[in-house]
Write an enzyme that holds these catalytic residues in place. Structure first.
Site, short mmCIF file in Angstrom:
data_model
loop_
_atom_site.label_atom_id
_atom_site.label_comp_id
_atom_site.label_asym_id
_atom_site.label_seq_id
_atom_site.Cartn_x
_atom_site.Cartn_y
_atom_site.Cartn_z
N ASP A 134 38.30 50.92 39.37
CA ASP A 134 37.90 49.92 40.42
C ASP A 134 36.56 49.62 40.88
OD1 ASP A 134 37.93 48.71 43.03
OD2 ASP A 134 39.32 50.23 44.04
N SER A 194 43.65 47.77 50.28
CA SER A 194 41.97 47.36 50.35
C SER A 194 41.33 47.15 51.69
CB SER A 194 42.05 45.96 49.54
OG SER A 194 40.95 45.72 49.20
N HIS A 212 41.37 47.76 40.77
CA HIS A 212 41.59 47.32 42.20
C HIS A 212 42.86 46.98 42.52
CE1 HIS A 212 39.85 47.51 46.30
NE2 HIS A 212 40.37 46.31 46.44
C1 MLT Z 1 36.67 45.86 52.46
O1 MLT Z 1 35.82 44.66 52.68
O2 MLT Z 1 37.36 46.23 53.17
C2 MLT Z 1 36.28 46.48 50.93
O3 MLT Z 1 35.47 45.82 50.46
C3 MLT Z 1 37.77 45.86 50.13
C4 MLT Z 1 37.92 44.49 50.31
O4 MLT Z 1 38.63 43.67 51.18
O5 MLT Z 1 37.42 43.74 49.12
#
Ligand code: MLT
Length: 205
Positions: free
Chosen positions: A157, A107, A188
């Site tokens: 996701d 992520s 996700h």
């Molecule tokens: C981010 O902010 O890098 C992406 O939206 C993934 C997350 O951290 O939720």
């Protein structure tokens, strides 16, 4: 340099099996340096693990760079933090005697790993990007010739649209990386399939 002089709070586990690439573990929003150690162990038995904590706080949750909204990034901060993290990796390699690591990011951690690939490609030997999206719309031309990248996305996701993940795959492949992009029937969160696929990919990389 001692480990407390390195720029990022982190954990380091020395290798117990020689010859395996070290893993640079990069957690998701709200994680920390301890989060992905079990994942690292599950992915590559005995590899050295280097696991920094994201230095940015969002409502108390550590991240690797600032965002303006979910999926909308402060790109100047992405660049600055990617450079700082790349410098941390270089200093930690020297301190601990590590070869260039393969990043394993989830992520937000996958997004900063993708930014390092685009901005400081020599720092990483490769990357496993779990639920990554395009980190920089205005990325410089990188030379990723032959760099192995596994990108695992989720078909359901809610945070990363599949089109965005496909755009990242083509951005990296266009810069010369050897990209294996797979879309799994998941959301996700990480699944057993991610672990099995990442482990098999690391074994043959
Ligand atoms: C981010 O902010 O890098 C992406 O939206 C993934 C997350 O951290 O939720």
């Amino acid at each position: 340099m001692t480990d407390s002089q390195l720029s990022h709070v982190h954990r380091h586990r020395p290798a117990t099996v020689p010859g395996r690439a070290p893993l640079l573990l990069l957690h998701g929003t709200g994680g920390d340096e301890n989060d992905l150690l079990p994942l690292g162990e599950a992915l590559s038995d005995g590899a050295a693990l280097l696991s920094p904590r994201g230095p940015v706080l969002e409502n108390g949750m550590p991240r690797f760079f600032r965002r303006l909204a979910e999926g909308v990034f402060d790109e100047a901060d992405v660049c600055r933090r990617a450079e700082e993290l790349a410098d941390f990796v270089s200093a930690a390699r020297e301190s601990y005697g590590l070869a260039a690591p393969i990043a394993v990011g989830f992520s937000n951690g996958a997004n900063i790993a993708a930014a390092i690939l685009l901005l400081r490609p020599r720092v990483l030997a490769g990357a496993v990007l779990l639920r990554a999206m395009v980190p920089l719309n205005a990325a410089p031309a990188a030379d990723l010739a032959g760099k192995p990248v596994l990108l695992l996305s989720g078909a359901a996701d809610p945070i990363v649209p599949t089109r965005n993940a496909a755009q990242l795959a083509s951005m990296l492949a266009g810069a010369g990386a050897a990209v294996d992009h797979q879309v799994l029937p998941v959301g996700h969160g990480l699944s057993q399939a991610d672990i099995a696929k990442a482990r098999a990919w690391l074994d043959r990389t």
